[in-house]
Design a protein around this motif. Structure first.
Motif, PDB file in Angstrom:
ATOM      1  N   THR A 267       2.577  11.372  -8.680  1.00 22.45           N
ATOM      2  CA  THR A 267       1.911  11.645  -9.950  1.00 22.45           C
ATOM      3  C   THR A 267       0.978  12.846  -9.841  1.00 22.45           C
ATOM      4  OG1 THR A 267       2.010   9.316 -10.597  1.00 22.45           O
ATOM      5  CG2 THR A 267       0.377  10.688 -11.712  1.00 22.45           C
ATOM      6  N   ASP A 268       0.266  12.943  -8.711  1.00 21.34           N
ATOM      7  CA  ASP A 268      -0.718  14.017  -8.536  1.00 21.34           C
ATOM      8  C   ASP A 268      -0.844  14.376  -7.059  1.00 21.34           C
ATOM      9  OD1 ASP A 268      -2.779  15.826  -8.737  1.00 21.34           O
ATOM     10  OD2 ASP A 268      -4.328  14.339  -9.216  1.00 21.34           O
ATOM     11  N   PRO A 269       0.073  15.214  -6.532  1.00 19.24           N
ATOM     12  CA  PRO A 269       0.021  15.565  -5.102  1.00 19.24           C
ATOM     13  C   PRO A 269      -1.314  16.163  -4.679  1.00 19.24           C
ATOM     14  CG  PRO A 269       2.093  16.293  -6.075  1.00 19.24           C
ATOM     15  CD  PRO A 269       1.222  15.825  -7.200  1.00 19.24           C
ATOM     16  N   GLN A 270      -1.943  16.929  -5.562  1.00 20.54           N
ATOM     17  CA  GLN A 270      -3.183  17.606  -5.197  1.00 20.54           C
ATOM     18  C   GLN A 270      -4.300  16.630  -4.867  1.00 20.54           C
ATOM     19  OE1 GLN A 270      -3.390  20.741  -4.555  1.00 20.54           O
ATOM     20  NE2 GLN A 270      -5.540  20.573  -3.982  1.00 20.54           N
ATOM     21  N   ALA A 271      -4.243  15.451  -5.435  1.00 15.36           N
ATOM     22  CA  ALA A 271      -5.272  14.447  -5.151  1.00 15.36           C
ATOM     23  C   ALA A 271      -5.283  14.081  -3.669  1.00 15.36           C
ATOM     24  CB  ALA A 271      -5.045  13.199  -6.003  1.00 15.36           C
ATOM     25  N   TYR A 272      -4.138  14.212  -3.008  1.00 14.33           N
ATOM     26  CA  TYR A 272      -4.032  13.959  -1.569  1.00 14.33           C
ATOM     27  C   TYR A 272      -4.144  15.236  -0.773  1.00 14.33           C
ATOM     28  CZ  TYR A 272      -2.574   9.102  -2.317  1.00 14.33           C
ATOM     29  OH  TYR A 272      -2.541   7.771  -2.653  1.00 14.33           O
ATOM     30  N   LEU A 273      -3.480  16.302  -1.227  1.00 12.37           N
ATOM     31  CA  LEU A 273      -3.423  17.537  -0.461  1.00 12.37           C
ATOM     32  C   LEU A 273      -4.790  18.188  -0.292  1.00 12.37           C
ATOM     33  CD1 LEU A 273      -0.138  19.099  -1.876  1.00 12.37           C
ATOM     34  CD2 LEU A 273      -0.461  17.851   0.270  1.00 12.37           C
ATOM     35  N   ARG A 274      -5.674  18.009  -1.240  1.00 13.23           N
ATOM     36  CA  ARG A 274      -6.990  18.645  -1.124  1.00 13.23           C
ATOM     37  C   ARG A 274      -7.796  18.106   0.042  1.00 13.23           C
ATOM     38  NH1 ARG A 274     -11.013  15.486  -3.768  1.00 13.23           N
ATOM     39  NH2 ARG A 274     -10.148  13.714  -4.930  1.00 13.23           N
ATOM     40  N   HIS A 275      -7.387  16.942   0.555  1.00  8.72           N
ATOM     41  CA  HIS A 275      -8.106  16.356   1.697  1.00  8.72           C
ATOM     42  C   HIS A 275      -7.566  16.863   3.041  1.00  8.72           C
ATOM     43  CE1 HIS A 275     -10.365  13.588  -0.797  1.00  8.72           C
ATOM     44  NE2 HIS A 275      -9.244  13.200  -1.397  1.00  8.72           N
ATOM     45  N   VAL A 276      -6.372  17.466   3.039  1.00  5.63           N
ATOM     46  CA  VAL A 276      -5.750  17.854   4.302  1.00  5.63           C
ATOM     47  C   VAL A 276      -5.486  19.351   4.410  1.00  5.63           C
ATOM     48  CG1 VAL A 276      -4.699  15.605   4.642  1.00  5.63           C
ATOM     49  CG2 VAL A 276      -3.417  17.364   3.431  1.00  5.63           C
ATOM     50  N   LEU A 277      -5.564  20.096   3.307  1.00  3.73           N
ATOM     51  CA  LEU A 277      -5.303  21.525   3.321  1.00  3.73           C
ATOM     52  C   LEU A 277      -6.587  22.309   3.115  1.00  3.73           C
ATOM     53  CD1 LEU A 277      -2.046  21.675   1.161  1.00  3.73           C
ATOM     54  CD2 LEU A 277      -2.239  21.454   3.641  1.00  3.73           C
ATOM     55  N   ASP A 278      -6.710  23.424   3.793  1.00  2.00           N
ATOM     56  CA  ASP A 278      -7.870  24.294   3.610  1.00  2.00           C
ATOM     57  C   ASP A 278      -7.814  24.958   2.232  1.00  2.00           C
ATOM     58  OD1 ASP A 278      -8.802  23.719   6.113  1.00  2.00           O
ATOM     59  OD2 ASP A 278      -7.743  25.390   7.064  1.00  2.00           O
TER      60      ASP A 278
ATOM     61  N   ALA B 140       0.831  -1.204   0.000  1.00  3.52           N
ATOM     62  CA  ALA B 140       0.000   0.000   0.000  1.00  3.52           C
ATOM     63  C   ALA B 140       0.866   1.255   0.000  1.00  3.52           C
ATOM     64  CB  ALA B 140      -0.929  -0.007   1.217  1.00  3.52           C
ATOM     65  N   LEU B 141       1.981   1.235   0.717  1.00  3.12           N
ATOM     66  CA  LEU B 141       2.820   2.431   0.786  1.00  3.12           C
ATOM     67  C   LEU B 141       3.425   2.760  -0.576  1.00  3.12           C
ATOM     68  CD1 LEU B 141       6.239   2.081   0.923  1.00  3.12           C
ATOM     69  CD2 LEU B 141       5.605   0.840   2.965  1.00  3.12           C
ATOM     70  N   VAL B 142       3.764   1.749  -1.370  1.00  4.24           N
ATOM     71  CA  VAL B 142       4.286   1.990  -2.717  1.00  4.24           C
ATOM     72  C   VAL B 142       3.203   2.594  -3.600  1.00  4.24           C
ATOM     73  CG1 VAL B 142       5.181   0.868  -4.799  1.00  4.24           C
ATOM     74  CG2 VAL B 142       6.050   0.206  -2.550  1.00  4.24           C
ATOM     75  N   ASP B 143       1.993   2.052  -3.488  1.00  9.85           N
ATOM     76  CA  ASP B 143       0.882   2.580  -4.267  1.00  9.85           C
ATOM     77  C   ASP B 143       0.604   4.039  -3.917  1.00  9.85           C
ATOM     78  OD1 ASP B 143      -1.458   2.291  -6.070  1.00  9.85           O
ATOM     79  OD2 ASP B 143      -2.596   2.542  -4.216  1.00  9.85           O
ATOM     80  N   HIS B 144       0.610   4.374  -2.619  1.00 13.44           N
ATOM     81  CA  HIS B 144       0.347   5.753  -2.203  1.00 13.44           C
ATOM     82  C   HIS B 144       1.432   6.710  -2.688  1.00 13.44           C
ATOM     83  CE1 HIS B 144      -3.287   5.257   0.031  1.00 13.44           C
ATOM     84  NE2 HIS B 144      -2.778   4.348   0.849  1.00 13.44           N
ATOM     85  N   TRP B 145       2.694   6.297  -2.606  1.00 16.48           N
ATOM     86  CA  TRP B 145       3.758   7.170  -3.078  1.00 16.48           C
ATOM     87  C   TRP B 145       3.670   7.394  -4.584  1.00 16.48           C
ATOM     88  CZ3 TRP B 145       6.562  10.677  -0.980  1.00 16.48           C
ATOM     89  CH2 TRP B 145       6.894  10.607   0.371  1.00 16.48           C
ATOM     90  N   ARG B 146       3.369   6.355  -5.320  1.00 19.14           N
ATOM     91  CA  ARG B 146       3.205   6.507  -6.769  1.00 19.14           C
ATOM     92  C   ARG B 146       2.103   7.516  -7.087  1.00 19.14           C
ATOM     93  NH1 ARG B 146       3.361   0.138  -8.379  1.00 19.14           N
ATOM     94  NH2 ARG B 146       5.529   0.014  -9.085  1.00 19.14           N
ATOM     95  N   ARG B 147       0.967   7.362  -6.425  1.00 16.83           N
ATOM     96  CA  ARG B 147      -0.166   8.251  -6.674  1.00 16.83           C
ATOM     97  C   ARG B 147       0.154   9.688  -6.258  1.00 16.83           C
ATOM     98  NH1 ARG B 147      -5.328   5.600  -7.086  1.00 16.83           N
ATOM     99  NH2 ARG B 147      -5.105   3.334  -7.035  1.00 16.83           N
ATOM    100  N   TYR B 148       0.838   9.834  -5.115  1.00 21.50           N
ATOM    101  CA  TYR B 148       1.147  11.172  -4.630  1.00 21.50           C
ATOM    102  C   TYR B 148       2.124  11.885  -5.564  1.00 21.50           C
ATOM    103  CZ  TYR B 148       2.466  14.989  -1.547  1.00 21.50           C
ATOM    104  OH  TYR B 148       2.685  16.237  -1.031  1.00 21.50           O
TER     105      TYR B 148
END
Length: 235
Positions: free
Chosen positions: A224-235, A214-222
């Protein structure tokens, strides 16, 4: 290989208390943990129990839970953990002499938060180098002889390049007859060819490949597209 299997037993009356209620510890109690390669990575989220396992395995071998080599047993005057007191090993053929004699055991326990203090106890001057260089000093000067080397998140103080250097040290140590058990969050370290990967979580313990982590999958996704993760944690 030094050890082929770790196992433990506990009074059933204590099984609902920590650490016995951790899924990975329940698996250890039920079936033990077999080691299939000279290098084993324990991978899992915070709180999954991977560091608890790593510390207990180090203690079971006779390494101080504070960190350090076998010659510095319990320098921190900390009692063994409940799990560490009960860990037992089945030795591999080449590890039987080492396991049969306390004085013949060789190894080192490196934990992120106490690594520099452990090195200072053993004569190294950590104040003269950076935190990351202090870690690498342990790998360069202490991870030399065949023995059991347990690490808990060694990547914590290391840059990308230093992690690659660490990977080279781990590979060389394994080729010289050492055995490494490493709890980690690093997709870089877990990519070591030939390493055995045990994923720890709510499921307990299960073998995995690098591509399936799972950690490899998350790093790959992040990456590739950091905003896909950051939009859930940043105002």
């Amino acid at each position: 290989m030094i050890i082929e299997r770790a196992y433990a037993a506990v009074d059933p009356h204590h099984e609902d208390a920590w650490p016995w209620d951790l899924p990975c510890v329940r698996d250890l109690l039920a079936d033990g943990l077999r080691f299939a390669a000279p290098v084993t990575f324990l991978v899992g989220e915070n709180g999954s129990g991977k560091s608890t396992l790593a510390e207990a395995l180090a203690e079971g071998f006779g390494l101080d839970s504070w960190g350090g080599s076998h010659d510095w047993r319990y320098a921190a005057h900390r009692p063994k953990s409940p799990l560490g007191e009960r860990i037992r090993f089945e030795a591999a053929p080449r590890g039987r002499r080492m396991m049969g004699s306390w004085s013949a055991r060789k190894g080192f326990f490196l934990r992120a938060e106490t690594a520099l203090d452990a090195l200072a106890r053993e004569g190294f001057a950590p104040d003269s180098v950076s935190h990351g260089e202090g870690f690498l000093a342990a790998f360069r000067h202490k991870f030399l002889q065949p023995g059991l080397y347990v690490m808990d998140e060694p990547e914590a103080a290391l840059s990308f390049g230093s992690c690659l250097e660490l990977l080279g040290h781990i590979d060389e140590l394994a080729k010289k007859g050492g055995q490494v058990i490493c709890a980690t969050h690093s997709p870089l370290l877990t990519a070591l060819p030939g390493a055995d990967i045990v994923e720890v979580g709510e499921h307990g313990m299960r073998r995995s490949t690098w591509d399936e982590l799972a950690l490899v999958d998350h790093w790959r996704r992040y990456l590739t597209d950091p905003q896909a993760y950051l939009r859930h944690v940043l105002d």
